[in-house]
Enzyme design. Structure first.
Site, PDB file in Angstrom:
ATOM      1  N   ASP A 230       0.788  -1.381   0.005  1.00 15.67           N
ATOM      2  CA  ASP A 230      -0.029   0.021  -0.100  1.00 15.67           C
ATOM      3  C   ASP A 230       0.830   1.354  -0.023  1.00 15.67           C
ATOM      4  O   ASP A 230       0.395   2.543   0.070  1.00 15.67           O
ATOM      5  CB  ASP A 230      -0.878  -0.212   1.180  1.00 15.67           C
ATOM      6  CG  ASP A 230      -0.392  -0.093   2.526  1.00 15.67           C
ATOM      7  OD1 ASP A 230       0.834  -0.250   2.692  1.00 15.67           O
ATOM      8  OD2 ASP A 230      -1.251   0.044   3.441  1.00 15.67           O
ATOM      9  N   SER A 231       2.189   1.058  -0.051  1.00 16.84           N
ATOM     10  CA  SER A 231       3.278   2.022  -0.325  1.00 16.84           C
ATOM     11  C   SER A 231       2.755   2.730  -1.532  1.00 16.84           C
ATOM     12  O   SER A 231       3.250   3.879  -1.770  1.00 16.84           O
ATOM     13  CB  SER A 231       4.618   1.768  -0.198  1.00 16.84           C
ATOM     14  OG  SER A 231       4.797   0.609  -0.762  1.00 16.84           O
TER      15      SER A 231
ATOM     16  N   ASP B 212      -1.085  -6.102  -0.228  1.00 14.96           N
ATOM     17  CA  ASP B 212      -1.245  -5.554   1.075  1.00 14.96           C
ATOM     18  C   ASP B 212      -2.944  -5.415   1.234  1.00 14.96           C
ATOM     19  O   ASP B 212      -3.574  -4.923   0.327  1.00 14.96           O
ATOM     20  CB  ASP B 212      -0.488  -4.041   1.072  1.00 14.96           C
ATOM     21  CG  ASP B 212       0.693  -4.157   2.081  1.00 14.96           C
ATOM     22  OD1 ASP B 212       0.523  -5.085   2.834  1.00 14.96           O
ATOM     23  OD2 ASP B 212       1.382  -2.947   1.878  1.00 14.96           O
TER      24      ASP B 212
ATOM     25  N   LYS C  87      -1.024  -9.446   2.894  1.00 14.80           N
ATOM     26  CA  LYS C  87      -0.460  -9.019   4.214  1.00 14.80           C
ATOM     27  C   LYS C  87      -1.192  -8.032   5.077  1.00 14.80           C
ATOM     28  O   LYS C  87      -1.862  -7.242   4.437  1.00 14.80           O
ATOM     29  CB  LYS C  87       1.181  -8.166   3.833  1.00 14.80           C
ATOM     30  CG  LYS C  87       1.881  -7.630   5.033  1.00 14.80           C
ATOM     31  CD  LYS C  87       3.049  -7.418   4.439  1.00 14.80           C
ATOM     32  CE  LYS C  87       3.376  -5.851   3.815  1.00 14.80           C
ATOM     33  NZ  LYS C  87       2.893  -4.701   4.605  1.00 14.80           N
TER      34      LYS C  87
ATOM     35  N   GLU D 142      -1.433  -5.732   8.803  1.00 14.76           N
ATOM     36  CA  GLU D 142      -0.405  -4.917   9.837  1.00 14.76           C
ATOM     37  C   GLU D 142      -1.233  -5.378  11.181  1.00 14.76           C
ATOM     38  O   GLU D 142      -2.335  -5.363  11.227  1.00 14.76           O
ATOM     39  CB  GLU D 142      -0.516  -3.329   9.471  1.00 14.76           C
ATOM     40  CG  GLU D 142       0.135  -3.098   8.103  1.00 14.76           C
ATOM     41  CD  GLU D 142       0.389  -1.786   8.058  1.00 14.76           C
ATOM     42  OE1 GLU D 142       0.171  -0.713   8.889  1.00 14.76           O
ATOM     43  OE2 GLU D 142       0.851  -1.250   6.830  1.00 14.76           O
TER      44      GLU D 142
ATOM     45  N   GLU E  92       9.435  -3.936  10.653  1.00 17.66           N
ATOM     46  CA  GLU E  92       9.588  -2.786  10.080  1.00 17.66           C
ATOM     47  C   GLU E  92      10.144  -1.975  10.926  1.00 17.66           C
ATOM     48  O   GLU E  92       9.572  -1.596  12.053  1.00 17.66           O
ATOM     49  CB  GLU E  92       8.565  -2.257   9.313  1.00 17.66           C
ATOM     50  CG  GLU E  92       8.827  -0.834   8.596  1.00 17.66           C
ATOM     51  CD  GLU E  92       7.730  -0.397   7.647  1.00 17.66           C
ATOM     52  OE1 GLU E  92       6.933  -0.834   7.357  1.00 17.66           O
ATOM     53  OE2 GLU E  92       7.980   0.872   7.434  1.00 17.66           O
TER      54      GLU E  92
HETATM   55  O1  KIV Z   1       3.636  -1.223   1.697  1.00 16.58           O
HETATM   56  C1  KIV Z   1       4.712  -1.495   1.520  1.00 16.58           C
HETATM   57  O2  KIV Z   1       5.656  -1.292   0.787  1.00 16.58           O
HETATM   58  C2  KIV Z   1       5.140  -2.433   2.857  1.00 16.58           C
HETATM   59  C3  KIV Z   1       6.490  -2.489   3.030  1.00 16.58           C
HETATM   60  C4  KIV Z   1       7.006  -3.411   3.887  1.00 16.58           C
HETATM   61  C5  KIV Z   1       7.711  -2.280   2.107  1.00 16.58           C
HETATM   62  O3  KIV Z   1       4.334  -2.682   3.622  1.00 16.58           O
END
Ligand code: KIV
Length: 280
Positions: free
Chosen positions: A46-47, A85, A114, A116, A184
């Site tokens: 999500d970056s 993400d 993924k 969080e 992270e």
């Molecule tokens: O969103 C992202 O790019 C991440 C990282 C771990 C680089 O979650």
């Protein structure tokens, strides 16, 4: 025949003490080249909110954007494990909604998602995903979607107590079925301590050298995102200068009439040309 990377491959790499490589990608061509380079996992992070869409934080993308970018990445990948993400607020309200959104990302071509955090609710989400056949990776330490409650971009796990607390969260994720956990912005020693006390692989994002693998944002690696460079990212290229140079030369060529050239145009056949000129 290309052998696809699976969550089993990733666990085997950890068991054999071999490092796991992971990079983010957001578009078809970049994902294709990263895959060709042999990187094990590709994260549609999500970056992308920041580096591809220009938002200030990751909070501004939802399922709609994540689906578009995940589909583009998945179309370019043959070998790597594609992880998508789960965006801000796509898994927080209730487990059913979270499961539905995770399934949506799998239908877009992701091999895993993924998530969080490691609250009771997140552990339930990870467990339900795993039970439903959706591999889920955790993400602990600095979790960008919680940056407001964490008080900004801060290194986490800086005390013995904090490192132990992150380990406990990671172990809970492992028990819930997570296949890996991204750590992270942790001191290297804290990340090493956590890694040594887990069966599943840890992936460092600014958490030092002793995790099972490494991940950085592709645009940081390429020197494309110029707003800032995290201390832990390494620039392998200078895409900003490359794009600037190409765009400046293109601009100049257009203005001077040097683009397109003879080789870059289509022409009419002689007869058509004659007809065209006589029929005015
Ligand atoms: O969103 C992202 O790019 C991440 C990282 C771990 C680089 O979650």
């Amino acid at each position: 025949m290309i052998k696809k990377v699976t969550v089993k491959t990733v666990q085997n790499l950890k068991n054999e003490n071999k490092k796991i490589s992971m990079l983010t990608a957001y578009d078809y061509s970049t994902a294709k080249y990263i895959d060709e380079a042999g990187v094990d996992m590709i994260l549609t992070g999500d970056s992308l909110a920041m580096v591809a869409l220009g938002y200030e934080t990751t909070h501004f993308v939802g399922m709609e954007e994540m689906c578009i970018f995940t589909k583009a990445v998945a179309r370019g990948v043959n070998r790597a494990l594609v992880v998508a993400d789960m965006p801000f607020m796509s898994y927080h309200a209730d487990v059913c909604g979270a499961l539905k959104n995770a399934a949506e990302l799998i239908k877009c071509g992701a091999d895993a998602v993924k998530i969080e955090g490691a609250s009771e609710h997140i552990l339930n989400v990870v467990q339900r995903c795993t039970e439903s056949g959706i591999p889920a990776a955790g993400h602990l330490g600095f979790t960008p979607q919680s940056m407001h409650t964490l008080g900004g971009y801060n290194i986490q796990g800086k005390s013995c107590e904090a490192a132990r607390s992150i380990l406990e969260q990671a172990q809970n994720l492992e028990r819930a079925g997570a296949f890996a956990v991204v750590l992270e912005m942790l001191p290297e020693e804290s990340a090493e301590y956590i890694t040594k006390n887990l069966q599943i692989p840890t992936i460092s994002c600014g958490a030092g050298r002793r995790c099972s693998g490494q991940v950085i944002v592709c645009d940081d690696m390429l020197g494309k995102y110029s707003e800032f460079k995290p201390k832990f990212a390494r620039r392998y290229g200078d895409m900003r200068s490359f794009i600037l140079d190409c765009a400046s030369r293109y601009n100049e060529d257009v203005k001077n009439g040097n683009f397109p050239s003879e080789e870059e145009i289509f022409t009419l056949g002689e007869d058509e040309l004659k007809q065209l000129c006589t029929e005015v």
